[in-house]
Design a protein around this motif. Structure first.
Motif, PDB file in Angstrom:
ATOM      1  N   TYR A 341       0.861  -1.182   0.000  1.00  0.00           N
ATOM      2  CA  TYR A 341       0.000   0.000   0.000  1.00  0.00           C
ATOM      3  C   TYR A 341       0.896   1.230   0.000  1.00  0.00           C
ATOM      4  O   TYR A 341       2.055   1.179   0.445  1.00  0.00           O
ATOM      5  CB  TYR A 341      -0.954   0.018   1.198  1.00  0.00           C
ATOM      6  N   PHE A 366      -5.217   0.041   0.112  1.00  0.00           N
ATOM      7  CA  PHE A 366      -5.729   0.255   1.465  1.00  0.00           C
ATOM      8  C   PHE A 366      -6.797  -0.786   1.803  1.00  0.00           C
ATOM      9  O   PHE A 366      -7.662  -1.092   0.979  1.00  0.00           O
ATOM     10  CB  PHE A 366      -6.340   1.643   1.612  1.00  0.00           C
ATOM     11  N   THR A 367      -6.741  -1.306   3.026  1.00  0.00           N
ATOM     12  CA  THR A 367      -7.787  -2.190   3.532  1.00  0.00           C
ATOM     13  C   THR A 367      -8.382  -1.572   4.789  1.00  0.00           C
ATOM     14  O   THR A 367      -7.767  -0.719   5.438  1.00  0.00           O
ATOM     15  CB  THR A 367      -7.241  -3.584   3.859  1.00  0.00           C
ATOM     16  N   ASN A 368      -9.585  -2.029   5.135  1.00  0.00           N
ATOM     17  CA  ASN A 368     -10.290  -1.468   6.284  1.00  0.00           C
ATOM     18  C   ASN A 368      -9.773  -2.118   7.569  1.00  0.00           C
ATOM     19  O   ASN A 368     -10.473  -2.871   8.243  1.00  0.00           O
ATOM     20  CB  ASN A 368     -11.793  -1.677   6.127  1.00  0.00           C
ATOM     21  N   LEU A 372      -5.849   1.195  11.263  1.00  0.00           N
ATOM     22  CA  LEU A 372      -5.552   2.163  10.213  1.00  0.00           C
ATOM     23  C   LEU A 372      -5.259   3.539  10.818  1.00  0.00           C
ATOM     24  O   LEU A 372      -6.074   4.091  11.559  1.00  0.00           O
ATOM     25  CB  LEU A 372      -6.733   2.239   9.256  1.00  0.00           C
ATOM     26  N   THR A 384     -10.045   7.078   8.401  1.00  0.00           N
ATOM     27  CA  THR A 384     -11.325   6.478   8.014  1.00  0.00           C
ATOM     28  C   THR A 384     -11.174   5.883   6.623  1.00  0.00           C
ATOM     29  O   THR A 384     -10.810   6.586   5.675  1.00  0.00           O
ATOM     30  CB  THR A 384     -12.448   7.526   8.016  1.00  0.00           C
ATOM     31  N   TRP A 385     -11.457   4.584   6.513  1.00  0.00           N
ATOM     32  CA  TRP A 385     -11.337   3.901   5.223  1.00  0.00           C
ATOM     33  C   TRP A 385     -12.524   4.259   4.333  1.00  0.00           C
ATOM     34  O   TRP A 385     -13.680   4.181   4.753  1.00  0.00           O
ATOM     35  CB  TRP A 385     -11.293   2.396   5.442  1.00  0.00           C
ATOM     36  N   SER A 388     -10.267   1.123  -1.425  1.00  0.00           N
ATOM     37  CA  SER A 388      -8.889   0.632  -1.516  1.00  0.00           C
ATOM     38  C   SER A 388      -7.932   1.706  -2.003  1.00  0.00           C
ATOM     39  O   SER A 388      -6.708   1.542  -1.902  1.00  0.00           O
ATOM     40  CB  SER A 388      -8.819  -0.579  -2.455  1.00  0.00           C
ATOM     41  N   LEU A 391      -8.576   7.298   1.678  1.00  0.00           N
ATOM     42  CA  LEU A 391      -8.750   7.385   3.122  1.00  0.00           C
ATOM     43  C   LEU A 391      -9.070   8.827   3.484  1.00  0.00           C
ATOM     44  O   LEU A 391      -8.755   9.754   2.727  1.00  0.00           O
ATOM     45  CB  LEU A 391      -7.474   6.965   3.860  1.00  0.00           C
ATOM     46  N   LEU A 414      -1.254   0.464   8.044  1.00  0.00           N
ATOM     47  CA  LEU A 414      -2.365  -0.468   8.261  1.00  0.00           C
ATOM     48  C   LEU A 414      -2.155  -1.287   9.535  1.00  0.00           C
ATOM     49  O   LEU A 414      -3.109  -1.790  10.111  1.00  0.00           O
ATOM     50  CB  LEU A 414      -2.506  -1.424   7.073  1.00  0.00           C
TER      51      LEU A 414
END
Length: 520
Positions: A341, A366-368, A372, A384-385, A388, A391, A414
């Motif tokens: 990422y 990006f992953t939730n 994060l 805040t996600w 992908s 943010l 992450l």
């Protein structure tokens, strides 16, 4: 990799276990032979070991530290295979790999023109698979890469091995279904769709050096004498005997006599990774866009003393978003951890030092994650996600407030400590101060230009003016807040001490008093 335990297992003499967080060596274990391959199962780490006498055994270790051997068993169809070491081996003439298929271990071993396939079921009461195919029957005389492919095109999923290498001086990929054991060479199906493999000046594609699978798409690295072709093949219609070449192109930056040592794909990034090597030079890892197959990132290994870093393998963890690169410097293995990422840009690119500015972070991979975070220099703020590639972060209060604009990099993590290093800069500006507005009153039903005099104004496309009433004074009918921006043409910076804000015509007045602020 065993990300539950944060461990990396590296084959060789002896087995070496690294920390997946920082690459530190944590343990070694002499297994009385060479560790050739392995995988992490549900309750154990399974290692494929070639003992000193050539016998192949499976060693099961308990997950985690300290290292504990649970069992040692001979593989089905194990053969002793020793060869004289003074005779150099052709690339792909000997190949060995194990796979975890639905909890059962499968072993592929290719040598002397013969492919042996055997399995050790997790349930010892069930019979295993064992068969052999010669290279002439398969249409494959050198094996460079093997993958497990689960076809989902019909109501009866088929599990097959994809075997990549060469045959009679030409590239080849063979589909070998486990149910029928009938090999199906792909080259004859798609050769007419790959004209670049017969282009003048570059010569034919002589071998499939690398192979990766993502979302029913097959990516190939086809080696040529003076270059390399990267191809994307659609396997959706394989059950009907159809394979289509979506796209193929030469790999930029690859020269003569380059061969592939590892290949991987990441569908979240929509990227393909290819490790390429030229004799007497360090390896290079290319990062390609899945659609265009053009490189948009490159990592060049280093020369350390008299030795070149040569990439031996690539593996990844899709949950923690990390790519692990195993390289060899002489006889010393080295683990390089790369983040899957990155931060590409931020908007707006500046924020008030008092904090509270919402920043849109654009990037990839990006992953939730529950951990994060955004890093503003050494200060963190929860992120805040959104997707992908996006943010949202809120800037914390800055360390200083001066008349000079300071910059700091905005990075993302992450997982704790796994912070990007893209160095996308965020400007921290002092809070603008208003000394006077002219006029200080106007009619609400017609637009009015207001001259704002003060200091600390910064010229940006995000410059805006905001009229607002004090809390609790907003009427039931009327206006409590109006914001105009530079993008609308209604907020205009003249200098660092002067700006023009245009209040549009309204259908009701503001309460008294009403305030004006400007932000950059």
């Amino acid at each position: 990799t065993d990300e539950r335990e944060r461990l990396l297992y590296t084959g060789g003499l002896p087995l070496i276990v690294f920390s997946s967080d920082n690459g530190a060596t944590l343990a070694t274990l002499d297994l009385k032979g060479m560790v050739r391959d392995g995988y992490v199962g549900q309750d154990a780490v399974v290692l494929f070991v070639e003992q000193h006498n050539g016998t192949k055994v499976l060693v099961r270790l308990a997950r985690g530290l300290p290292l504990q051997t649970l069992s040692v068993t001979h593989t089905r169809g194990a053969v002793q295979h020793r060869r004289r070491q003074f005779r150099p081996l052709a690339l792909g003439s000997v190949f060995s790999q194990i796979f975890d298929i639905h909890g059962d271990m499968y072993w592929l071993y290719f040598a002397d023109g013969l492919l042996r396939v055997s399995s050790n079921p997790a349930d010892s009461t069930k019979p295993g698979v064992e068969f052999s195919l010669n290279s002439t029957y398969m249409g494959l005389d050198a094996l460079r890469s093997a993958k497990v492919w689960h076809s989902t095109a019909n109501s009866h999923p088929e599990t097959s091995f994809l075997l990549a290498g060469s045959h009679a001086g030409q590239w080849e990929v063979v589909v070998l279904p486990l149910s029928t054991r009938q090999p199906h060479p792909l080259r004859r199906i798609v050769v007419s769709q790959l004209p670049l493999c017969d282009a003048q000046g570059t010569g034919p594609c002589t071998s499939t050096g690398g192979m990766a699978i993502g979302n029913q798409v097959l990516y190939l690295a086809l080696e040529q004498q003076v270059g390399m072709i990267v191809a994307r093949l659609g396997m959706e219609e394989w059950d009907n005997g159809n394979v289509s070449v979506h796209y193929h192109t030469p790999l930029e930056g690859v020269g003569k006599d380059t061969y592939v040592t590892a290949m991987s794909v990441d569908d979240l990034l929509e990227a393909v990774f290819i490790a390429a090597h030229v004799k007497d030079e360090p390896s290079t890892i290319f990062k390609l866009n899945q659609t265009t197959l053009l490189p948009y990132g490159v990592i060049r290994m280093k020369m350390r003393g008299p030795y070149n870093e040569i990439v031996q393998g690539i593996t990844q963890d899709p949950t923690l978003r990390r790519l692990y690169v195993l390289s060899a410097v002489g006889n010393q293995p080295t683990i390089i951890t790369l983040l899957l990422y990155s931060v590409v840009s931020i908007n707006p690119p500046l924020a008030d030092v008092t904090g509270g500015t919402e920043i849109l972070v654009k990037g990839e991979g990006f992953t939730n994650s529950p951990d994060l975070m955004c890093y503003f220099g050494q200060v963190t703020s929860p992120a805040t996600w959104v997707s992908s590639t996006m943010l949202l972060c809120e800037t914390p209060k800055g360390n200083v407030t001066t008349d000079e604009c300071a910059t700091e990099s905005l990075e993302v993590a992450l997982q704790p400590g796994l912070v990007t290093g893209n160095e996308v800069q965020l400007r921290r500006t002092p809070t603008p101060t208003i000394l006077e507005v002219k006029p200080d009153r106007s009619y609400f039903n017609r637009s009015q230009e207001v001259e704002v005099i003060g200091y600390g104004f910064v010229s940006t496309e995000h410059f805006k003016c905001r009229w607002y009433s004090s809390p609790g004074s907003c009427p039931v009918s009327g206006h409590c807040e109006v914001t105009v921006t530079a993008a609308q043409g209604l907020a205009r910076l003249i200098s660092a001490t002067r700006a023009i804000c245009t209040l549009p015509a309204l259908d009701a007045p503001f309460p008294n008093p009403t305030f004006l602020e400007v932000t950059c």
